[in-house]
Scaffold this motif. Structure first.
Motif, PDB file in Angstrom:
ATOM      1  N   ARG A 191       0.484  -1.146  -0.468  1.00 25.51           N
ATOM      2  CA  ARG A 191       0.013  -0.007  -0.057  1.00 25.51           C
ATOM      3  C   ARG A 191       0.450   1.150  -0.224  1.00 25.51           C
ATOM      4  N   HIS A 192       2.310   1.023   0.256  1.00 24.66           N
ATOM      5  CA  HIS A 192       2.590   2.500   0.652  1.00 24.66           C
ATOM      6  C   HIS A 192       4.411   1.909  -0.364  1.00 24.66           C
ATOM      7  N   PRO A 193       3.822   2.355  -1.571  1.00 21.52           N
ATOM      8  CA  PRO A 193       4.900   2.069  -2.859  1.00 21.52           C
ATOM      9  C   PRO A 193       6.484   2.739  -2.212  1.00 21.52           C
ATOM     10  N   ASP A 194       5.625   4.443  -1.885  1.00 17.28           N
ATOM     11  CA  ASP A 194       6.942   4.909  -1.508  1.00 17.28           C
ATOM     12  C   ASP A 194       7.751   4.089  -0.374  1.00 17.28           C
ATOM     13  N   TRP A 195       8.045   3.314  -0.108  1.00 18.70           N
ATOM     14  CA  TRP A 195       8.626   2.783   0.876  1.00 18.70           C
ATOM     15  C   TRP A 195      10.041   1.898   0.919  1.00 18.70           C
ATOM     16  N   ALA A 196       9.520   1.813  -0.291  1.00 19.84           N
ATOM     17  CA  ALA A 196      10.068   0.467  -1.599  1.00 19.84           C
ATOM     18  C   ALA A 196      11.866   0.681  -1.309  1.00 19.84           C
ATOM     19  N   ASP A 197      12.102   1.806  -0.733  1.00 22.14           N
ATOM     20  CA  ASP A 197      13.746   1.666  -0.492  1.00 22.14           C
ATOM     21  C   ASP A 197      14.025   1.245   0.442  1.00 22.14           C
ATOM     22  N   VAL A 198      13.289   0.468   1.352  1.00 20.39           N
ATOM     23  CA  VAL A 198      14.437  -0.210   2.288  1.00 20.39           C
ATOM     24  C   VAL A 198      13.534  -1.705   1.917  1.00 20.39           C
ATOM     25  N   LEU A 199      12.926  -2.151   1.233  1.00 19.59           N
ATOM     26  CA  LEU A 199      11.857  -3.079   0.916  1.00 19.59           C
ATOM     27  C   LEU A 199      13.353  -4.355   0.656  1.00 19.59           C
ATOM     28  N   ASN A 200      13.280  -5.524   1.216  1.00 21.36           N
ATOM     29  CA  ASN A 200      14.295  -6.005   0.570  1.00 21.36           C
ATOM     30  C   ASN A 200      14.058  -7.370   0.058  1.00 21.36           C
ATOM     31  N   ARG A 201      14.363  -7.422  -1.620  1.00 23.60           N
ATOM     32  CA  ARG A 201      13.111  -7.752  -2.402  1.00 23.60           C
ATOM     33  C   ARG A 201      14.486  -8.856  -2.732  1.00 23.60           C
TER      34      ARG A 201
END
Length: 93
Positions: free
Chosen positions: A83-93
């Motif tokens: 829901r918060h794509p602006d958090w993608a910078d800290v998401l471990n993929r």
């Protein structure tokens, strides 16, 4: 809304308290740069107030400040990252 951070060894949690009620988001530190979010629990008394989102957001803010990545294994936290794509910078993929 005041959220506190508790960390001991390889475990930690973000906590919101009001009266005798407590909501938490817990994590395990997998490495120096990776936290695994494993559980979020919000009592019924806090439901609908955005407490769960604020707990996850507190971890996002800390991850940004400390150069960490987050892996949300908890279904609630994973949903919040979607829901918060602006958090993608800290998401471990």
């Amino acid at each position: 809304m005041t959220i506190t951070h508790e960390h001991s060894g390889s475990k930690g949690r973000y906590v919101y308290r009001a009266g005798a009620q407590e909501a938490e988001m817990t994590y395990s530190q997998a490495s120096e740069t990776l936290w695994i979010i494993d559980h979020t629990e919000v009592p019924d008394a806090f439901r609908g107030q955005g407490v769960g989102v604020k707990l996850v957001e507190a971890a996002v803010i800390a991850a940004r400040a400390e150069g960490r990545k987050l892996l949300p294994l908890c279904p609630f936290a994973a949903a919040q990252f979607r829901r918060h794509p602006d958090w993608a910078d800290v998401l471990n993929r």
